[in-house]
Design a protein around this motif. Structure first.
Motif, PDB file in Angstrom:
ATOM      1  N   MET A 133      69.237  14.299  48.994  1.00 56.24           N
ATOM      2  CA  MET A 133      68.337  14.695  47.928  1.00 56.24           C
ATOM      3  C   MET A 133      69.114  14.657  46.620  1.00 56.24           C
ATOM      4  O   MET A 133      70.275  15.022  46.558  1.00 56.24           O
ATOM      5  CB  MET A 133      67.793  16.092  48.201  1.00 56.24           C
ATOM      6  CG  MET A 133      66.846  16.624  47.168  1.00 56.24           C
ATOM      7  SD  MET A 133      65.367  15.677  46.987  1.00 56.24           S
ATOM      8  CE  MET A 133      64.142  16.818  47.490  1.00 56.24           C
ATOM      9  N   LYS A 134      68.421  14.216  45.548  1.00 51.45           N
ATOM     10  CA  LYS A 134      69.017  14.118  44.225  1.00 51.45           C
ATOM     11  C   LYS A 134      68.151  14.865  43.225  1.00 51.45           C
ATOM     12  O   LYS A 134      66.944  15.009  43.419  1.00 51.45           O
ATOM     13  CB  LYS A 134      69.124  12.654  43.774  1.00 51.45           C
ATOM     14  CG  LYS A 134      69.916  11.760  44.700  1.00 51.45           C
ATOM     15  CD  LYS A 134      71.382  12.056  44.627  1.00 51.45           C
ATOM     16  CE  LYS A 134      72.158  11.070  45.496  1.00 51.45           C
ATOM     17  NZ  LYS A 134      73.578  11.293  45.443  1.00 51.45           N
TER      18      LYS A 134
ATOM     19  N   LEU B 235      62.962  17.411  34.862  1.00 56.83           N
ATOM     20  CA  LEU B 235      63.655  17.618  36.136  1.00 56.83           C
ATOM     21  C   LEU B 235      62.817  16.979  37.228  1.00 56.83           C
ATOM     22  O   LEU B 235      61.646  17.320  37.393  1.00 56.83           O
ATOM     23  CB  LEU B 235      63.829  19.107  36.420  1.00 56.83           C
ATOM     24  CG  LEU B 235      64.520  19.940  35.334  1.00 56.83           C
ATOM     25  CD1 LEU B 235      64.501  21.415  35.715  1.00 56.83           C
ATOM     26  CD2 LEU B 235      65.934  19.457  35.104  1.00 56.83           C
ATOM     27  N   VAL B 236      63.427  16.052  37.964  1.00 55.27           N
ATOM     28  CA  VAL B 236      62.714  15.336  39.017  1.00 55.27           C
ATOM     29  C   VAL B 236      63.561  15.396  40.284  1.00 55.27           C
ATOM     30  O   VAL B 236      64.686  14.893  40.304  1.00 55.27           O
ATOM     31  CB  VAL B 236      62.467  13.856  38.643  1.00 55.27           C
ATOM     32  CG1 VAL B 236      61.657  13.164  39.726  1.00 55.27           C
ATOM     33  CG2 VAL B 236      61.781  13.738  37.294  1.00 55.27           C
ATOM     34  N   GLY B 237      63.031  16.007  41.325  1.00 55.41           N
ATOM     35  CA  GLY B 237      63.680  15.976  42.629  1.00 55.41           C
ATOM     36  C   GLY B 237      63.257  14.712  43.344  1.00 55.41           C
ATOM     37  O   GLY B 237      62.069  14.378  43.385  1.00 55.41           O
TER      38      GLY B 237
ATOM     39  N   ARG C 108      71.118  21.802  48.665  1.00 55.84           N
ATOM     40  CA  ARG C 108      70.064  22.478  49.417  1.00 55.84           C
ATOM     41  C   ARG C 108      68.786  22.485  48.598  1.00 55.84           C
ATOM     42  O   ARG C 108      68.816  22.701  47.396  1.00 55.84           O
ATOM     43  CB  ARG C 108      70.492  23.904  49.740  1.00 55.84           C
ATOM     44  CG  ARG C 108      69.506  24.692  50.552  1.00 55.84           C
ATOM     45  CD  ARG C 108      70.051  26.040  50.909  1.00 55.84           C
ATOM     46  NE  ARG C 108      69.045  26.860  51.560  1.00 55.84           N
ATOM     47  CZ  ARG C 108      69.286  28.037  52.081  1.00 55.84           C
ATOM     48  NH1 ARG C 108      70.505  28.534  52.024  1.00 55.84           N
ATOM     49  NH2 ARG C 108      68.341  28.720  52.643  1.00 55.84           N
ATOM     50  N   PHE C 109      67.665  22.274  49.263  1.00 51.26           N
ATOM     51  CA  PHE C 109      66.357  22.268  48.600  1.00 51.26           C
ATOM     52  C   PHE C 109      65.362  23.007  49.478  1.00 51.26           C
ATOM     53  O   PHE C 109      65.286  22.747  50.663  1.00 51.26           O
ATOM     54  CB  PHE C 109      65.894  20.833  48.352  1.00 51.26           C
ATOM     55  CG  PHE C 109      64.452  20.738  47.947  1.00 51.26           C
ATOM     56  CD1 PHE C 109      64.061  21.057  46.663  1.00 51.26           C
ATOM     57  CD2 PHE C 109      63.487  20.323  48.846  1.00 51.26           C
ATOM     58  CE1 PHE C 109      62.729  20.976  46.281  1.00 51.26           C
ATOM     59  CE2 PHE C 109      62.162  20.234  48.476  1.00 51.26           C
ATOM     60  CZ  PHE C 109      61.779  20.567  47.195  1.00 51.26           C
TER      61      PHE C 109
END
Length: 109
Positions: free
Chosen positions: A1-2, A45-47, A105-106
């Motif tokens: 994940m970024k 902000l973009v996950g 972590r998300f």
């Protein structure tokens, strides 16, 4: 994940958010201001999954365009007897500054 953190000009923020959400990305917009020109910016902000980062950047590249504008500089602090006449200067504004961060972590609660 970024986590893609993009700082864009305020005029470009709306089109960037719309295009990103139309492409299926979730975006959080924070209104910010630049330090040098004191102009409005937005921090997006973009996950994204690692394989989606290039697509996110492509959308930002297509919507956050740099351009030249004429601005009056902020006058410096002057002595009472001094006179400062600001004149417009041409500066490049817009575009995007993009950071891609690893997310350890998300959780979506």
């Amino acid at each position: 994940m970024k986590l893609v953190v993009a700082i864009v000009h305020a005029d470009d923020a709306g089109p960037c958010v719309t295009s990103l959400t139309d492409a299926g990305h979730e975006v959080t917009r924070l209104n910010t201001s630049g330090g040098f020109l004191q102009k409005g910016n937005a921090t997006l902000l973009v996950g994204a999954a690692a394989e989606q980062v290039d697509a996110v950047i492509a959308v930002l590249r297509s919507r956050a365009r740099s351009r030249n504008e004429y601005l009056n500089p902020v006058p410096p602090m002057a002595e009472p007897a001094e006179f400062f006449t600001p004149f417009p200067v041409e500066v490049q504004v817009g575009g995007a500054t993009v950071f891609v961060l690893d997310v350890e972590r998300f959780e979506k609660l």
